[in-house]
Scaffold this motif. Structure first.
Motif, mmCIF file in Angstrom:
data_model
loop_
_atom_site.group_PDB
_atom_site.id
_atom_site.type_symbol
_atom_site.label_atom_id
_atom_site.label_comp_id
_atom_site.label_asym_id
_atom_site.label_seq_id
_atom_site.Cartn_x
_atom_site.Cartn_y
_atom_site.Cartn_z
ATOM 1 N N TYR A 435 126.906 18.003 48.499
ATOM 2 C CA TYR A 435 125.179 17.308 49.165
ATOM 3 C C TYR A 435 124.913 17.850 50.434
ATOM 4 N N ILE A 436 126.301 18.504 51.473
ATOM 5 C CA ILE A 436 126.273 18.472 52.738
ATOM 6 C C ILE A 436 126.511 20.652 52.892
ATOM 7 N N PHE A 437 127.599 20.782 52.754
ATOM 8 C CA PHE A 437 127.363 22.332 52.207
ATOM 9 C C PHE A 437 127.285 23.320 50.713
ATOM 10 N N PHE A 438 126.821 24.235 50.879
ATOM 11 C CA PHE A 438 126.748 25.368 50.374
ATOM 12 C C PHE A 438 127.818 25.561 50.060
ATOM 13 N N ALA A 439 128.993 25.885 49.280
ATOM 14 C CA ALA A 439 130.291 26.313 48.301
ATOM 15 C C ALA A 439 129.941 27.582 47.807
ATOM 16 N N SER A 440 129.167 28.884 48.401
ATOM 17 C CA SER A 440 129.329 29.808 48.123
ATOM 18 C C SER A 440 129.986 30.686 47.378
ATOM 19 N N GLN A 441 131.499 30.376 46.900
ATOM 20 C CA GLN A 441 132.134 30.726 46.464
ATOM 21 C C GLN A 441 132.095 30.266 45.052
ATOM 22 N N PHE A 442 131.652 29.356 44.566
ATOM 23 C CA PHE A 442 131.370 28.390 43.033
ATOM 24 C C PHE A 442 129.955 28.385 43.205
ATOM 25 N N ARG A 443 128.672 29.400 43.806
ATOM 26 C CA ARG A 443 127.720 29.816 43.796
ATOM 27 C C ARG A 443 127.216 29.095 41.578
ATOM 28 N N TYR A 444 127.994 29.661 40.566
ATOM 29 C CA TYR A 444 127.667 29.701 39.606
ATOM 30 C C TYR A 444 127.249 28.321 39.060
ATOM 31 N N TYR A 445 128.523 27.385 39.765
ATOM 32 C CA TYR A 445 128.754 26.716 38.614
ATOM 33 C C TYR A 445 128.129 24.930 39.863
ATOM 34 N N ILE A 446 126.718 25.213 41.374
ATOM 35 C CA ILE A 446 126.165 24.604 42.074
ATOM 36 C C ILE A 446 124.730 24.168 40.956
ATOM 37 N N LYS A 447 124.532 23.101 41.339
ATOM 38 C CA LYS A 447 123.710 22.552 39.952
ATOM 39 C C LYS A 447 122.853 21.649 40.981
ATOM 40 N N MET A 448 121.616 22.640 41.731
ATOM 41 C CA MET A 448 120.181 21.519 42.336
ATOM 42 C C MET A 448 119.385 21.855 42.306
#
Length: 526
Positions: A435-448
């Motif tokens: 909720y503070i950072f965008f973990a760009s290397q795991f972008r495909y797992y991030i659901k926002m």
């Protein structure tokens, strides 16, 4: 704006305009050297000033991380030459609050790269962001209790980075007189160390400590000389002279050092988070970072405004890689659960302390995998929460405000749980980071998803963290997003903010647990 150029003390830097996942763009400058490469004769030495350069240096890609074992691929990567930082800013003009991030990794791995900690969500909030690399493991924390290798070099790297920020951040639109240092897990521990160290005084003005403090059992090491000798012996040499040890270790490739460091750990040490190299007292240093006993220094507290807190189910982390036989081992010999610092204080009281801990968490039941919930709470409290409660209690006697929180939202799309392949309700260790950072290397797992609880929590964290960086108050404005005023602790009241789908305020979170741990500490001190 495509390729902005700034001038720092060492020379000219060319950055990039970077597209933000949150919309719009910001300027990024990556791989900026803040100290000389610690190679050759500089390995194990305090950080030295960075050299100047001529022409314009391209700051497009991140510098190498320190040599380490990668958590996910289990390969050794990185290098000695790792003292670099990254800066992100919306504009090179103005004078905005600065937030300096210190990465996690138990002082043995990790880096400040945008792959894990991209500042996209923070960038529209009017702050300048800095993330740093520093030496970890044996390269950052070899301690021979001698000035040739006194320990805490990795923490001194952090100080050197903060000095660089003080000298140069105005060129990026940052205010050197309004710097907040924040970190999670061992990064939170680092922030706590910096708050206590004489070397960091005046280099920053506020701190945010997420899920880690110096009182945690894994946050400091003792018997450092024995460990170093065992390490050298594993490399095939039996040397005791500190100068000879350092001379010898400078001849060994960095990746080989990490390999030996990893192979030194017994299964018991791994499960109890006992690492061979980490922070401690460095009184033999010419310029000590932590000159006095840690317990004594930490008990005095600090007078700097802070946010400090933990997650409701920190201990889910300890389920990763856990074999069923670990429960049986704990059941047979629960004394291994007594923190080393308490066991060292009163070896004869270890059975009594073990009984107190066991009774509180497990009652008179046998410890099996059926008691996974109790195991999670026990591990989380032992390794993280009890230490944080102790710091908060110390800070109740200080003038500067301390804002205390507990984060408890259990996301069905948790990035931390996805990466570590664990399934359990509750907010695990590091779960707030998404909720503070965008973990760009795991972008495909991030659901926002727009309108989701996750987006609302992201907006809340970003607003509170950056408002605190700007003003020293995380909730200066109450509105539809920030619905409660977050009161700091007082001399008599341990106020805290519960961060879940809704905000709620309360007093004394996990009160019974903390009373139990205070009783255990009293047994050790009697």
């Amino acid at each position: 704006m495509g390729e902005p150029v700034v001038t720092v003390k060492q020379g000219h830097l060319r950055g990039l305009e970077t597209e933000s996942v949150a919309g719009g763009s910001y300027l990024s400058f990556k791989g900026i050297p803040y100290a000389a490469p610690p190679v050759g004769e500089l390995r194990f030495r305090d950080p030295q000033p960075a050299a100047t350069w001529t022409g314009v240096r391209e700051a497009f890609i991140e510098g190498s991380k320190c040599a380490q074992l990668d958590m996910f691929t289990k390969t050794i990567l990185g290098d000695d030459d790792c003292l670099y930082l990254n800066v992100a800013t919306k504009s090179l003009t103005g004078s905005r609050p600065v937030m300096v991030w210190i990465h996690a990794g138990a002082f043995v791995l990790g880096d400040g790269g945008f792959g894990m900690y991209s500042p996209d969500y923070l960038m529209d909030s009017g702050i300048v962001y800095v993330s740093i690399n520093f030496r970890v493991g044996v390269l950052g924390f070899l301690n021979l209790d001698h000035e040739v290798a006194p320990g805490n070099i990795g923490l001194k790297d952090q100080v050197a980075a903060l000095k660089w920020v003080k000298e140069n951040i105005a060129q990026f639109g940052g205010d050197p007189n309004n710097v907040t240092v924040f970190g999670g897990s061992s990064g939170g521990v680092s922030v706590h160390y910096l708050l206590l160290s004489p070397l960091a005084k005046g280099l920053f003005h506020k701190g945010i400590i997420q899920s880690g403090v110096v009182f945690n059992p894994w946050a400091s090491v003792t018997k450092t000389v024995d460990t170093a000798r065992r390490f050298v012996s594993t490399l095939g040499r039996d040397i005791t002279d500190p100068d000879e040890i350092v001379k010898f270790l400078r001849t060994i490739p960095a990746h080989r050092l990490i390999e030996v460091q990893e192979n030194m750990l017994t299964p018991e040490e791994r499960i109890n988070l006992i690492y061979p190299f980490g922070p401690g007292v460095d009184a033999k240093s010419v310029e000590p970072f932590m000159p006095r006993p840690l317990e004594e220094t930490a008990a005095e507290g600090f007078d700097v405004p802070v946010i400090i807190g933990y997650n409701s189910h920190e201990g889910i982390l300890f389920l990763i890689g856990l074999q069923d036989e670990a429960y049986a081992k704990l059941d047979e010999n629960f004394e291994i659960a007594v923190p080393r610092s308490l066991a060292a204080k009163a070896p004869s009281k270890v059975p009594e302390m073990a009984k107190e801990i066991r009774t509180f968490y497990f009652g008179d039941k046998r410890i099996t995998k059926d008691l996974v919930d109790e195991y999670v709470q026990c591990c989380g409290d032992l390794h993280i929460v009890a230490g944080i409660q102790k710091v908060v209690e110390i800070q109740m006697g200080k003038k500067s405000p301390t804002y205390f929180y507990r984060f408890s939202y259990s996301s069905p799309t948790s990035l931390a749980k996805t990466l570590f392949q664990v399934q359990m309700k509750g907010a695990m260790h590091a779960e707030e980071l998404q909720y503070i950072f965008f973990a760009s290397q795991f972008r495909y797992y991030i659901k926002m998803e727009p309108g989701s609880t996750e987006v609302m929590l992201r907006d809340r964290f970003v607003r509170m963290w950056t408002d605190f960086a700007k003003t020293g108050n995380p909730t200066p404005v109450i509105d539809d997003l920030i619905t409660k005023k977050w009161e700091p602790i007082t001399e008599t009241t341990k106020n805290y903010l519960e961060i879940d789908t809704e905000f709620s305020t309360g007093i004394n979170p996990n009160k019974d647990m903390w009373q139990t741990w205070k009783r255990i500490e009293a047994i050790a001190s009697d």
